[in-house]
Design a protein around this motif. Structure first.
Motif, PDB file in Angstrom:
ATOM      1  N   GLY A  15      37.681   9.641  74.109  1.00 56.12           N
ATOM      2  CA  GLY A  15      36.843   8.905  73.365  1.00 56.12           C
ATOM      3  C   GLY A  15      35.524   9.152  73.309  1.00 56.12           C
ATOM      4  O   GLY A  15      35.036   9.477  72.905  1.00 56.12           O
ATOM      5  N   GLU A  16      34.541   8.610  74.489  1.00 57.12           N
ATOM      6  CA  GLU A  16      33.897   8.967  75.027  1.00 57.12           C
ATOM      7  C   GLU A  16      33.129  10.146  74.814  1.00 57.12           C
ATOM      8  O   GLU A  16      30.935  10.064  73.884  1.00 57.12           O
ATOM      9  CB  GLU A  16      32.818   8.409  76.152  1.00 57.12           C
ATOM     10  CG  GLU A  16      31.420   8.072  76.592  1.00 57.12           C
ATOM     11  CD  GLU A  16      31.328   7.755  77.833  1.00 57.12           C
ATOM     12  OE1 GLU A  16      29.934   7.269  78.182  1.00 57.12           O
ATOM     13  OE2 GLU A  16      32.114   7.573  79.202  1.00 57.12           O
ATOM     14  N   SER A  19      32.715  11.171  70.710  1.00 51.77           N
ATOM     15  CA  SER A  19      31.441  10.172  70.786  1.00 51.77           C
ATOM     16  C   SER A  19      30.307  11.620  70.115  1.00 51.77           C
ATOM     17  O   SER A  19      29.780  11.401  70.007  1.00 51.77           O
ATOM     18  CB  SER A  19      31.152   9.617  71.397  1.00 51.77           C
ATOM     19  OG  SER A  19      31.990   8.321  70.697  1.00 51.77           O
ATOM     20  N   GLU A  20      30.062  12.086  71.042  1.00 50.22           N
ATOM     21  CA  GLU A  20      29.101  13.183  71.357  1.00 50.22           C
ATOM     22  C   GLU A  20      29.478  14.378  71.010  1.00 50.22           C
ATOM     23  O   GLU A  20      28.917  14.994  70.370  1.00 50.22           O
ATOM     24  CB  GLU A  20      29.165  13.596  72.723  1.00 50.22           C
ATOM     25  CG  GLU A  20      27.680  14.934  73.025  1.00 50.22           C
ATOM     26  CD  GLU A  20      27.709  15.225  74.782  1.00 50.22           C
ATOM     27  OE1 GLU A  20      26.492  16.193  75.142  1.00 50.22           O
ATOM     28  OE2 GLU A  20      28.346  14.937  75.430  1.00 50.22           O
ATOM     29  N   PRO A  23      29.860  14.694  66.616  1.00 53.27           N
ATOM     30  CA  PRO A  23      28.731  15.034  65.623  1.00 53.27           C
ATOM     31  C   PRO A  23      27.839  16.149  65.829  1.00 53.27           C
ATOM     32  O   PRO A  23      27.527  15.835  64.284  1.00 53.27           O
ATOM     33  CB  PRO A  23      27.683  14.178  65.651  1.00 53.27           C
ATOM     34  CG  PRO A  23      28.925  12.487  66.784  1.00 53.27           C
ATOM     35  CD  PRO A  23      29.854  14.063  67.166  1.00 53.27           C
ATOM     36  N   THR A  49      40.159   5.646  72.573  1.00 51.93           N
ATOM     37  CA  THR A  49      39.662   6.833  71.616  1.00 51.93           C
ATOM     38  C   THR A  49      39.737   6.431  70.035  1.00 51.93           C
ATOM     39  O   THR A  49      39.387   7.494  69.128  1.00 51.93           O
ATOM     40  CB  THR A  49      41.053   7.812  72.420  1.00 51.93           C
ATOM     41  OG1 THR A  49      40.128   8.402  73.502  1.00 51.93           O
ATOM     42  CG2 THR A  49      40.104   9.251  71.524  1.00 51.93           C
ATOM     43  N   ARG A  52      37.287   4.667  68.503  1.00 53.52           N
ATOM     44  CA  ARG A  52      35.853   5.299  68.572  1.00 53.52           C
ATOM     45  C   ARG A  52      36.362   6.207  67.295  1.00 53.52           C
ATOM     46  O   ARG A  52      35.938   6.358  66.619  1.00 53.52           O
ATOM     47  CB  ARG A  52      35.391   5.700  70.130  1.00 53.52           C
ATOM     48  CG  ARG A  52      35.172   5.184  70.956  1.00 53.52           C
ATOM     49  CD  ARG A  52      34.459   5.793  72.334  1.00 53.52           C
ATOM     50  NE  ARG A  52      34.492   5.061  73.017  1.00 53.52           N
ATOM     51  CZ  ARG A  52      32.940   4.939  73.739  1.00 53.52           C
ATOM     52  NH1 ARG A  52      32.263   5.985  72.557  1.00 53.52           N
ATOM     53  NH2 ARG A  52      32.668   4.431  74.541  1.00 53.52           N
ATOM     54  N   LEU A  53      37.572   6.721  66.564  1.00 49.59           N
ATOM     55  CA  LEU A  53      37.385   7.501  65.849  1.00 49.59           C
ATOM     56  C   LEU A  53      37.587   7.072  64.119  1.00 49.59           C
ATOM     57  O   LEU A  53      37.109   7.837  63.833  1.00 49.59           O
ATOM     58  CB  LEU A  53      38.637   8.333  66.003  1.00 49.59           C
ATOM     59  CG  LEU A  53      38.458   9.418  67.403  1.00 49.59           C
ATOM     60  CD1 LEU A  53      40.263  10.250  67.513  1.00 49.59           C
ATOM     61  CD2 LEU A  53      37.945  10.768  66.544  1.00 49.59           C
ATOM     62  N   GLU A  55      35.487   4.917  63.630  1.00 47.83           N
ATOM     63  CA  GLU A  55      34.494   3.855  63.549  1.00 47.83           C
ATOM     64  C   GLU A  55      33.612   5.395  63.258  1.00 47.83           C
ATOM     65  O   GLU A  55      32.967   5.124  61.744  1.00 47.83           O
ATOM     66  CB  GLU A  55      34.325   3.249  64.651  1.00 47.83           C
ATOM     67  CG  GLU A  55      32.224   3.089  64.535  1.00 47.83           C
ATOM     68  CD  GLU A  55      32.308   2.090  65.515  1.00 47.83           C
ATOM     69  OE1 GLU A  55      30.532   2.100  65.308  1.00 47.83           O
ATOM     70  OE2 GLU A  55      32.424   2.313  66.944  1.00 47.83           O
ATOM     71  N   MET A  56      33.842   6.392  63.485  1.00 45.34           N
ATOM     72  CA  MET A  56      33.357   7.350  62.835  1.00 45.34           C
ATOM     73  C   MET A  56      33.957   8.368  62.038  1.00 45.34           C
ATOM     74  O   MET A  56      32.804   8.256  61.425  1.00 45.34           O
ATOM     75  CB  MET A  56      32.696   8.658  63.924  1.00 45.34           C
ATOM     76  CG  MET A  56      32.354   8.594  65.281  1.00 45.34           C
ATOM     77  SD  MET A  56      33.016   9.737  66.252  1.00 45.34           S
ATOM     78  CE  MET A  56      34.234   9.827  67.339  1.00 45.34           C
ATOM     79  N   LYS A  59      31.749   7.115  59.195  1.00 41.78           N
ATOM     80  CA  LYS A  59      30.004   7.250  59.323  1.00 41.78           C
ATOM     81  C   LYS A  59      30.190   9.285  58.906  1.00 41.78           C
ATOM     82  O   LYS A  59      29.311   9.433  57.759  1.00 41.78           O
ATOM     83  CB  LYS A  59      29.850   7.746  61.101  1.00 41.78           C
ATOM     84  CG  LYS A  59      28.328   7.949  60.342  1.00 41.78           C
ATOM     85  CD  LYS A  59      28.024   8.021  61.666  1.00 41.78           C
ATOM     86  CE  LYS A  59      26.353   8.935  61.709  1.00 41.78           C
ATOM     87  NZ  LYS A  59      25.153   8.577  63.030  1.00 41.78           N
ATOM     88  N   ASP A  96      37.707  19.319  72.909  1.00 40.72           N
ATOM     89  CA  ASP A  96      36.925  18.013  72.315  1.00 40.72           C
ATOM     90  C   ASP A  96      35.537  17.903  73.665  1.00 40.72           C
ATOM     91  O   ASP A  96      34.485  16.991  73.080  1.00 40.72           O
ATOM     92  CB  ASP A  96      37.810  16.855  73.430  1.00 40.72           C
ATOM     93  CG  ASP A  96      38.322  17.170  74.416  1.00 40.72           C
ATOM     94  OD1 ASP A  96      38.232  17.234  75.624  1.00 40.72           O
ATOM     95  OD2 ASP A  96      39.576  16.247  74.428  1.00 40.72           O
TER      96      ASP A  96
END
Length: 361
Positions: A15-16, A19-20, A23, A49, A52-53, A55-56, A59, A96
């Motif tokens: 997940g972390e 997040s990088e 984007p 994970t 986070r996905l 949430e993305m 966006k 990833d």
């Protein structure tokens, strides 16, 4: 509108990192979202994970998520399962933790429009070698893989020419854009026993009599990290898995000689290096390699290497003796290397003065 390219990103418990990395695709996928889809396939993650996905997704409207509750331990099988979610004419499998070039998607779209019959496109890349991955840390130690630039594209009329010319660079799935129909055709040959390189079987077996292209300009950064699991098992991947891949590719009628691509991919050039690797391999995990001793020997392209592989395999049954030979070999390397460097150094000085002497005479 039908999709031209599907970016498929298999992941699990990263997940972390996602997040990088995700984007980085925003600008180039957003402007092409009518013909490009982006699908993340989560392999039963147990960390944050999925959260986070989700949430993305709020966006990035181009981001799709497929979550699997059942975990697939085999990497090759996980990739094959993820590919079923692609709807585009072409599939780009993405790691990833890798970094796309700013115009990578645009260049790929331009290539498939320029070459409408192409079945596979391979991209040159830059490798970043790091001890470990720390999210949001800059990639370091950059090295371009293919350093010859004859032009943006190199065209291959047959997959055999394509494979033979680029075999040394085939260990990274993220460098390929593959036509989905060719991937599905290649999946008929899928074999989970091709340790470490299962993905190469469907990648190549569906390319018979099809056009392939290499993009010589680097389009992405591949991050390489120290992996204890890979370090432990890479001889199994190299000496067993890889030959099995190209034997299947030959059986599928794509190439004529499986030894040609295998020979150019990571096999040590010197026999002494091969001896050292065999000794270390058997000493580390002789129970793992014992069932493959005969196959490893048969995959060698010289009688010397074949004899070395079989001899070390026999010695593995006497582990103390194998350990002793391994230690002696390491000591000899430590002692002989400086001596050889000294001889070479003085030899060069001697040649220099002899040449000057003859010039004056």
């Amino acid at each position: 509108m039908s999709k031209l390219i599907t970016v498929v990103l298999p992941t699990s418990n990263r997940g972390e990192i996602l997040s990088e990395s995700i984007p980085l695709f925003d600008e180039q996928v957003s402007r092409n979202k009518e013909i490009v889809e982006f699908v993340v396939c989560d392999n039963a993650s147990t960390d944050d994970t999925v959260a986070r996905l989700r949430e993305m997704q709020l966006k990035y409207d181009w981001l799709s998520l497929v979550h699997y509750d059942e975990r697939e331990e085999d990497v090759g099988a996980s990739i094959a399962r993820s590919a079923k979610n692609a709807h585009g004419d072409y599939i780009l499998f993405w790691g990833d933790d890798d970094i796309p070039g700013p115009g990578m998607v645009d260049v790929l779209l331009s290539a498939v429009r320029r070459f409408p019959e192409v079945a596979c496109i391979m991209m040159n890349r830059v490798q970043a070698r790091q001890k470990e991955f720390v999210p949001f840390m800059p990639a370091t130690n950059l090295q371009m893989l293919g350093k010859h630039y004859p032009g943006l594209y190199t065209e291959y009329d047959t997959a055999q020419d394509f494979i033979y010319a680029n075999a040394a660079e085939y260990g990274f799935l993220g460098a390929y854009l593959i036509r989905r129909s060719a991937w599905l055709e290649g999946m008929k040959w899928y074999d989970a026993s091709c340790f470490g390189y299962q993905f190469q079987v469907p990648l190549f077996c569906g390319l018979k009599d099809k056009q392939c292209i290499r993009i010589n300009y680097p389009m992405l950064i591949q991050r390489l990290f120290n992996s204890p699991r890979y370090a432990e098992n890479w001889p199994l991947y190299c000496y067993v898995g890889l030959p099995r891949v190209y034997k299947i590719v030959q059986k599928a009628g794509v190439i004529d000689n499986w030894r040609i691509p295998v020979r150019s991919f990571r096999y040590p050039a010197s026999t002494s290096a091969f001896v050292f690797e065999m000794l270390g391999m058997w000493r580390r995990n002789w129970l793992l390699y014992r069932p493959y001793a005969q196959e490893i020997a048969a995959n060698q392209d010289s009688w010397i290497r074949m004899a070395v592989a079989m001899s070390v395999g026999v010695l593995a049954f006497c582990k103390p003796l194998l350990f002793l030979i391994d230690r002696i070999h390491i000591v000899l390397r430590i002692l002989l290397r400086p001596l050889l460097q000294l001889i070479v150094g003085y030899g060069r000085v001697l040649v220099f003065f002899v040449r000057r002497l003859f010039r004056h005479n």
